[in-house]
Design a protein around this motif. Structure first.
Motif, PDB file in Angstrom:
ATOM      1  N   THR A 191       0.850  -1.187   0.000  1.00 54.90           N
ATOM      2  CA  THR A 191       0.000   0.000   0.000  1.00 54.90           C
ATOM      3  C   THR A 191       0.887   1.239   0.000  1.00 54.90           C
ATOM      4  OG1 THR A 191      -0.168   0.271   2.405  1.00 54.90           O
ATOM      5  CG2 THR A 191      -1.729  -1.244   1.344  1.00 54.90           C
ATOM      6  N   TYR A 192       0.413   2.279  -0.680  1.00 57.45           N
ATOM      7  CA  TYR A 192       1.159   3.524  -0.737  1.00 57.45           C
ATOM      8  C   TYR A 192       0.183   4.663  -1.006  1.00 57.45           C
ATOM      9  CZ  TYR A 192       1.204   2.945  -5.876  1.00 57.45           C
ATOM     10  OH  TYR A 192       0.864   2.785  -7.196  1.00 57.45           O
ATOM     11  N   ASN A 193       0.706   5.855  -1.242  1.00 58.60           N
ATOM     12  CA  ASN A 193      -0.153   7.037  -1.337  1.00 58.60           C
ATOM     13  C   ASN A 193      -0.852   7.204  -2.674  1.00 58.60           C
ATOM     14  OD1 ASN A 193       0.437   7.582   1.273  1.00 58.60           O
ATOM     15  ND2 ASN A 193       1.791   9.295   0.862  1.00 58.60           N
ATOM     16  N   GLU A 194      -0.731   6.223  -3.570  1.00 60.02           N
ATOM     17  CA  GLU A 194      -1.454   6.260  -4.843  1.00 60.02           C
ATOM     18  C   GLU A 194      -2.245   4.977  -5.066  1.00 60.02           C
ATOM     19  OE1 GLU A 194       1.074   7.347  -8.155  1.00 60.02           O
ATOM     20  OE2 GLU A 194       2.185   8.737  -6.899  1.00 60.02           O
ATOM     21  N   GLY A 195      -2.485   4.213  -4.010  1.00 58.50           N
ATOM     22  CA  GLY A 195      -3.272   2.997  -4.138  1.00 58.50           C
ATOM     23  C   GLY A 195      -2.569   1.774  -3.585  1.00 58.50           C
ATOM     24  N   ILE A 196      -2.706   0.673  -4.327  1.00 60.69           N
ATOM     25  CA  ILE A 196      -2.186  -0.627  -3.893  1.00 60.69           C
ATOM     26  C   ILE A 196      -1.554  -1.329  -5.086  1.00 60.69           C
ATOM     27  CG2 ILE A 196      -2.833  -2.902  -2.984  1.00 60.69           C
ATOM     28  CD1 ILE A 196      -5.298  -1.540  -1.754  1.00 60.69           C
ATOM     29  N   LEU A 197      -0.455  -2.001  -4.825  1.00 61.80           N
ATOM     30  CA  LEU A 197       0.146  -2.904  -5.808  1.00 61.80           C
ATOM     31  C   LEU A 197       0.024  -4.313  -5.270  1.00 61.80           C
ATOM     32  CD1 LEU A 197       3.424  -1.003  -6.722  1.00 61.80           C
ATOM     33  CD2 LEU A 197       1.402  -1.284  -8.148  1.00 61.80           C
ATOM     34  N   ARG A 198      -0.381  -5.237  -6.142  1.00 68.50           N
ATOM     35  CA  ARG A 198      -0.519  -6.642  -5.752  1.00 68.50           C
ATOM     36  C   ARG A 198       0.288  -7.497  -6.710  1.00 68.50           C
ATOM     37  NH1 ARG A 198      -5.754 -10.221  -7.030  1.00 68.50           N
ATOM     38  NH2 ARG A 198      -5.027 -12.186  -6.192  1.00 68.50           N
ATOM     39  N   TYR A 199       1.149  -8.337  -6.151  1.00 70.12           N
ATOM     40  CA  TYR A 199       1.864  -9.311  -6.962  1.00 70.12           C
ATOM     41  C   TYR A 199       1.180 -10.654  -6.787  1.00 70.12           C
ATOM     42  CZ  TYR A 199       5.300 -12.668  -8.543  1.00 70.12           C
ATOM     43  OH  TYR A 199       5.909 -13.711  -9.189  1.00 70.12           O
ATOM     44  N   ASP A 200       0.582 -11.165  -7.862  1.00 75.64           N
ATOM     45  CA  ASP A 200      -0.087 -12.461  -7.877  1.00 75.64           C
ATOM     46  C   ASP A 200       0.959 -13.504  -8.253  1.00 75.64           C
ATOM     47  OD1 ASP A 200      -1.485 -14.797  -8.689  1.00 75.64           O
ATOM     48  OD2 ASP A 200      -3.277 -13.602  -9.089  1.00 75.64           O
ATOM     49  N   LYS A 201       1.374 -14.267  -7.264  1.00 76.59           N
ATOM     50  CA  LYS A 201       2.440 -15.245  -7.467  1.00 76.59           C
ATOM     51  C   LYS A 201       2.044 -16.319  -8.481  1.00 76.59           C
ATOM     52  CE  LYS A 201       5.324 -18.464  -4.926  1.00 76.59           C
ATOM     53  NZ  LYS A 201       5.568 -19.101  -3.634  1.00 76.59           N
ATOM     54  N   ASN A 202       0.810 -16.778  -8.427  1.00 75.04           N
ATOM     55  CA  ASN A 202       0.366 -17.856  -9.320  1.00 75.04           C
ATOM     56  C   ASN A 202       0.342 -17.435 -10.784  1.00 75.04           C
ATOM     57  OD1 ASN A 202       0.005 -19.660  -7.187  1.00 75.04           O
ATOM     58  ND2 ASN A 202      -2.051 -18.884  -6.805  1.00 75.04           N
ATOM     59  N   LYS A 203      -0.026 -16.183 -11.041  1.00 74.87           N
ATOM     60  CA  LYS A 203      -0.105 -15.679 -12.416  1.00 74.87           C
ATOM     61  C   LYS A 203       1.128 -14.893 -12.828  1.00 74.87           C
ATOM     62  CE  LYS A 203      -5.121 -15.263 -12.216  1.00 74.87           C
ATOM     63  NZ  LYS A 203      -6.252 -14.323 -12.213  1.00 74.87           N
ATOM     64  N   ASN A 204       2.066 -14.676 -11.881  1.00 69.94           N
ATOM     65  CA  ASN A 204       3.249 -13.855 -12.123  1.00 69.94           C
ATOM     66  C   ASN A 204       2.853 -12.507 -12.726  1.00 69.94           C
ATOM     67  OD1 ASN A 204       5.996 -13.312 -12.000  1.00 69.94           O
ATOM     68  ND2 ASN A 204       6.311 -13.967 -14.109  1.00 69.94           N
ATOM     69  N   LEU A 205       1.909 -11.840 -12.037  1.00 69.97           N
ATOM     70  CA  LEU A 205       1.306 -10.610 -12.535  1.00 69.97           C
ATOM     71  C   LEU A 205       1.283  -9.553 -11.438  1.00 69.97           C
ATOM     72  CD1 LEU A 205      -0.513  -9.329 -14.858  1.00 69.97           C
ATOM     73  CD2 LEU A 205      -2.434 -10.201 -13.536  1.00 69.97           C
ATOM     74  N   ILE A 206       1.586  -8.309 -11.805  1.00 65.07           N
ATOM     75  CA  ILE A 206       1.447  -7.186 -10.878  1.00 65.07           C
ATOM     76  C   ILE A 206       0.216  -6.396 -11.288  1.00 65.07           C
ATOM     77  CG2 ILE A 206       2.451  -5.031 -10.050  1.00 65.07           C
ATOM     78  CD1 ILE A 206       5.199  -6.291 -10.481  1.00 65.07           C
ATOM     79  N   ARG A 207      -0.655  -6.138 -10.319  1.00 65.85           N
ATOM     80  CA  ARG A 207      -1.908  -5.404 -10.559  1.00 65.85           C
ATOM     81  C   ARG A 207      -1.922  -4.175  -9.685  1.00 65.85           C
ATOM     82  NH1 ARG A 207      -6.578  -3.103 -10.863  1.00 65.85           N
ATOM     83  NH2 ARG A 207      -8.546  -4.187 -10.759  1.00 65.85           N
ATOM     84  N   LYS A 208      -2.321  -3.041 -10.248  1.00 60.12           N
ATOM     85  CA  LYS A 208      -2.433  -1.804  -9.494  1.00 60.12           C
ATOM     86  C   LYS A 208      -3.900  -1.470  -9.276  1.00 60.12           C
ATOM     87  CE  LYS A 208      -0.994   3.004  -9.423  1.00 60.12           C
ATOM     88  NZ  LYS A 208      -0.256   4.073 -10.096  1.00 60.12           N
TER      89      LYS A 208
END
Length: 100
Positions: free
Chosen positions: A30-47
């Motif tokens: 979490t940070y001051n512009e939202g959230i970053l999520r790293y999905d380990k199973n899909k090897n994907l970063i989602r904002k």
């Protein structure tokens, strides 16, 4: 301060407010512009940026996972929870009846 690579492969420095590693090994920042999520199973970063992703405010201070696996965030404008069925957050204020 952390360095990340955004969707355009550009390096950007951010101040991370909180970090969570979930029971399924996903990593949430979490940070001051939202959230970053790293999905380990899909090897994907989602904002998740704000209202368009169901977050009540883009400044996200805290993130936790409860004993049922629900992801909760605290923003500058309230509490939200993550709904994996629609891949977005919901406001606790609007959905309080679901948790009674």
């Amino acid at each position: 301060m952390r360095t990340i690579i955004n969707e355009n492969n550009l390096i950007k420095r951010i101040v991370v407010n909180d970090i969570l590693v979930t029971s399924n090994s996903d990593i949430w920042l979490t940070y001051n512009e939202g959230i970053l999520r790293y999905d380990k199973n899909k090897n994907l970063i989602r904002k998740y940026k704000g209202k368009e992703d169901g977050i009540s405010h883009p400044i996200v201070k805290r993130i936790i996972e409860d004993s049922r696996g629900i992801i909760w965030i605290g923003t500058n404008d309230g509490v939200n929870y993550y709904d994996p069925d629609i891949d977005r957050f919901r406001s606790l204020d609007n959905d309080c009846r679901n948790f009674v």
